[in-house]
Design an enzyme around this catalytic site. Sequence first.
Site, PDB file in Angstrom:
ATOM      1  N   HIS A  25       0.755  -0.952  -0.060  1.00 27.01           N
ATOM      2  CA  HIS A  25       0.033  -0.046  -0.247  1.00 27.01           C
ATOM      3  C   HIS A  25       1.280   1.239   0.202  1.00 27.01           C
ATOM      4  O   HIS A  25       1.105   1.885  -0.558  1.00 27.01           O
ATOM      5  CB  HIS A  25      -1.168  -0.116   1.097  1.00 27.01           C
ATOM      6  CG  HIS A  25      -1.772  -1.108   1.206  1.00 27.01           C
ATOM      7  ND1 HIS A  25      -2.878  -2.015   0.374  1.00 27.01           N
ATOM      8  CD2 HIS A  25      -2.241  -1.979   1.941  1.00 27.01           C
ATOM      9  CE1 HIS A  25      -3.079  -2.573   0.370  1.00 27.01           C
ATOM     10  NE2 HIS A  25      -2.821  -3.061   2.297  1.00 27.01           N
ATOM     11  N   ASP A  49      -4.652  -7.970  -3.573  1.00 30.68           N
ATOM     12  CA  ASP A  49      -5.437  -8.598  -1.845  1.00 30.68           C
ATOM     13  C   ASP A  49      -7.044  -8.783  -1.698  1.00 30.68           C
ATOM     14  O   ASP A  49      -6.412 -10.089  -1.502  1.00 30.68           O
ATOM     15  CB  ASP A  49      -5.275  -6.597  -1.940  1.00 30.68           C
ATOM     16  CG  ASP A  49      -5.064  -6.172   0.228  1.00 30.68           C
ATOM     17  OD1 ASP A  49      -5.232  -7.379   0.707  1.00 30.68           O
ATOM     18  OD2 ASP A  49      -5.500  -5.019  -0.150  1.00 30.68           O
TER      19      ASP A  49
HETATM   20 ZN   LIG Z   1      -2.661  -6.876   2.180  1.00 31.87          ZN
END
Ligand SMILES: [Zn+2]
Length: 432
Positions: free
Chosen positions: A271, A322
């Site tokens: 991220h 993800d």
């Molecule tokens: Zn993750």
Amino acid sequence: MISYLPDCIYTGGRFKSGLALVCDDAGRIVELTEDVSNATRLPRRAMLPGMVNAHSHAFQRVIRGRTEYRSPHTTDSFWTWREQMYAAANKLGPEEIYAASRLAFLEMASTGITAAGEFHYIHHSPGGTPYDDPNLLAHEVIRAARDVGIRIALLRVAYARAGYQIEPNPRQVRFIEPQDTYLNNLDQLLATIDTSDGMAWAGIAPHSVRAVPLDYLKRIIAFAGERRLPVHMHVAEQPAEVEACIQEYGRSPVALLDTEGLLSERFTAVHAIHVTPKAVEALARSGAGVCACPTTERNLGDGVVPAGAYFKSGVPVSLGTDSQVQIDLLEDARELEYHLRLQKLERNVLAGEDGTVATRLFECATVNGAKAIGFDGGKLEAGRPADFFTVDLDDLSIAGATPDDLLANIVFSLSRTAIRDVVVNGKRLDLK
Ligand SMILES: [Zn+2]
């Protein structure tokens, strides 16, 4: 030895025609050759290196479509989604983990993904008691990847606490292991994982700065350094996580990792959204990479990865599916650019020196992902793994493309219906 002859092959940053790709029985590319006499013809197909999904939580496939409603009396956010995800996670036994993972990996393969970095954090039985084999669930996930036929880097997650000055959360009992237990179990995983065929290997994944205190973090990253293991960690996904880190350590997550000497070229910050220019610089200096997961990040309301700043500083950006809300790494690739277009009211924000965006986005989906998970794939060249997929040049989503704009057609417009052969380690997968 087997040799394939599609209409064109993506190699050296462009599509080339009149070349056959030859692979050996060990699943490696021997050569790309103009001698096409014995090649199996793949008419009207273009061949590309298999994509690498650098950040996956396979089991989260089970909550797809089940969190897309507003909860009463509260504003929905990453944190309310997390509670829903925990509720699902706590119901799954070994067979369900296997089944959910297999479904996720099968979908990955059907979209041209040939390797995945699995950030695996469910270790114990529901209720928190460890299984007799503390790596039972890790092995179930590996088995699922093997049965589908894609490669897996099992990134074993370390999780110690709910957060700084936060009471233990009973929904995290399946993840939590003290330092010594974690290292013993990791050791055991390293000893029992079958790496002989190159289809599976392990790395470490301290979950986040909120879940792993500094002394624990230092110890396991030192261990990973000795063994040269990839290290993945959720970093700066939400502003609340950054604030808690500043409160605890007086530094942001990236500043903490940097000043404690924990970043390296084997480190991937997953991220890395809420960062300062100084943090981008620190990641660049250390050789660390960033894994963006734009489909999930927009689904969860996380924010936008400042990919332009990372590209400019030379930080390699990889991509991950993800939460599995949608499994399509090319969608993640285009969103990396599209989110910035919406933010900046500009086009072609991530263009490289040649002026094109597609080349760089495709690198994120291939070579950068491979580097992140400690794998030498992501390119079609002699000596590399024979992992590739082909696309049908007559598929409606890309029909009419010329060799010069084929990659941009694929990156920005390809639909899953165009994907034909998916080959991993020299073997064609059966995607049913
Ligand atoms: Zn993750």
